[in-house]
Write an enzyme that holds these catalytic residues in place. Structure first.
Site, short mmCIF file in Angstrom:
data_model
loop_
_atom_site.label_atom_id
_atom_site.label_comp_id
_atom_site.label_asym_id
_atom_site.label_seq_id
_atom_site.Cartn_x
_atom_site.Cartn_y
_atom_site.Cartn_z
N LYS A 159 41.37 27.15 73.49
CA LYS A 159 40.67 27.57 74.71
C LYS A 159 41.67 28.17 75.70
O LYS A 159 42.88 28.01 75.53
CB LYS A 159 39.94 26.38 75.32
CG LYS A 159 40.86 25.26 75.77
CD LYS A 159 40.08 24.00 76.14
CE LYS A 159 41.01 22.88 76.56
NZ LYS A 159 40.29 21.61 76.68
N TYR B 165 62.19 30.28 102.33
CA TYR B 165 61.17 30.10 103.37
C TYR B 165 61.19 28.68 103.92
O TYR B 165 61.38 27.71 103.18
CB TYR B 165 59.78 30.36 102.77
CG TYR B 165 59.47 31.83 102.60
CD1 TYR B 165 59.43 32.69 103.69
CD2 TYR B 165 59.22 32.33 101.34
CE1 TYR B 165 59.14 34.04 103.52
CE2 TYR B 165 58.92 33.69 101.15
CZ TYR B 165 58.89 34.53 102.26
OH TYR B 165 58.61 35.86 102.09
C1 LIG Z 1 40.94 20.74 75.78
C2 LIG Z 1 40.24 19.77 74.92
C3 LIG Z 1 40.91 19.12 73.88
C4 LIG Z 1 42.41 19.26 73.65
O1 LIG Z 1 43.08 18.39 74.54
P1 LIG Z 1 44.67 18.26 74.54
O2 LIG Z 1 44.94 17.20 75.54
O3 LIG Z 1 45.20 19.59 74.97
O4 LIG Z 1 45.06 17.91 73.16
C5 LIG Z 1 40.18 18.31 73.04
N1 LIG Z 1 38.85 18.14 73.22
C6 LIG Z 1 38.18 18.72 74.22
C7 LIG Z 1 36.73 18.48 74.38
C8 LIG Z 1 38.85 19.56 75.11
O5 LIG Z 1 38.17 20.14 76.11
#
Ligand SMILES: *Cc1c(COP(=O)(O)O)cnc(C)c1O
Length: 355
Positions: free
Chosen positions: A35, A253
């Protein structure tokens, strides 16, 4: 010459990490969670690196899922949040993409739809995270409605853990198992942290995300290197200016840093508009010419400062912000965040090369 910042993506490291995740969950199939454009690393380049070994892919957007299908990926692909609208549902059915079903609205949309092919679904249960999912007690009813709809093929059940990286998963897993008890369906519960810490959570499908990109899901317990993970993204740049300052002189800054004595300050071509966290305070680790030093003062939009005192470096010296030789987890910790956020925030303007 162009601005020297660059992100290198090591696709062989991604493949290594995927195979490591699989070896840590023998017997389970593993979705590569890709994702958010593969956590900022590039969807297609990461998928390509595991084309022949990946059991499946998990992501959010139907558009990205279709991109994978169009690129010839035949593995199961699952939409982790399911479909958002009728169009998504039709595309998922047409392209053979599985979908989470997490709520009443999705269930009803599915019941009322006309689909070209049956949809494989993952019923998502809310076992304590209170973000998405049906209450576990509703599972029998949801399963019955899905079966009666005539719209679905394979039905699986999933949940997501809130504290797999901390307190643990016991209460959530018990709630899940009690709900699923008796229903003969494939199940999926483990993210990276659960995959590594809780073998009892492996089940039919594991869902490693961050570990594939070389971030530790449990940085306070075990470093990425100790787990055997390799960094995939290395963000590097160069020193573009050196300032010699003395006691009482300030840097950056709001003048948050004042020198106690003579100091050499290196200005790095990397700032928060490149995705470097602005909340990284003085002391955040950074690599210059292969030597570890620290950032100083506030991060600007296009630049940040580092301490070159006693370091053999000057204009043009190579700087590693994170990646090979400088764990993203350490930079993230210093900035009060997680490596996930650093990777996902990599800005569009940073050129990416693959190797
Ligand atoms: C993003 C996600 C994962 C992966 O999680 P990680 O902590 O990056 O391994 C697994 N399951 C779902 C439903 C997610 O949204």
């Amino acid at each position: 010459m162009s601005r020297p910042i660059i992100a290198r993506i090591d696709t062989a490291a991604f493949r290594h990490n995927y195979l490591l995740a699989k070896s840590r969950a023998p017997g389970a199939r593993a979705w590569a969670v890709v994702k958010a454009n593969a956590y900022g690393h590039g969807l297609l380049r990461c998928a390509e690196a595991v084309r022949d070994v990946a059991d499946g892919f998990a992501l959010l957007e139907i558009g990205e899922a279709v991109q994978l299908r169009d690129a010839g990926f035949r593995q199961p692909i699952v939409l982790l949040e399911g479909f958002f609208a009728e169009d998504d549902l039709h595309a998922a059915s047409e392209y053979g993409i599985s979908s989470a079903v997490h709520g009443e609205e999705q269930l009803r949309m599915l019941e009322l739809s006309e689909l070209s092919h049956p949809l494989d679904v993952f019923v998502k249960l809310n076992t304590g995270m209170n973000r998405l999912g049906f209450s576990p007690a509703r599972l029998p009813q949801v399963l019955a409605r899905l079966r009666a709809s005539g719209k679905v093929g394979q039905i699986s059940v999933m949940t997501h853990f809130a504290c797999a990286d901390g307190e643990g998963i016991k209460a959530q897993l018990t709630s899940f198992d009690d709900a699923v008890h008796g229903a003969v369906v494939p199940v999926s519960v483990a993210n990276s942290a659960a995959l590594l810490r809780y073998p009892e959570s492996h089940r039919d499908w594991v869902r490693p995300g961050i570990m594939l990109y070389g971030g530790s899901p449990i940085p306070d317990i075990e470093s990425a290197a100790a787990i055997g993970l390799k960094p995939v993204m290395t963000l590097s740049s160069r020193i573009i200016s050196v300032q010699e300052i003395g006691a009482g002189d300030a840097v950056g800054y709001s003048a948050t840093l004042r020198a106690d004595g003579p100091m050499r300050v290196g200005t790095v071509a990397c700032g928060y508009a490149d995705g470097y966290p602005r909340h990284a305070n003085t002391g955040t680790p950074i690599l210059v010419n292969g030597r570890r030093t620290r950032t100083i003062g506030r991060v600007s939009m296009d630049m940040l400062a580092c301490d070159l005192t006693g370091i053999d470096a000057g204009v043009g010296s190579e700087v590693t912000l994170w990646g090979e030789g400088m764990p993203a987890d350490e930079v993230a910790a210093a900035a009060g965040t997680v490596s996930y956020e650093l990777f996902c925030a990599l800005a569009q303007r940073v050129p990416v090369v693959e190797f």
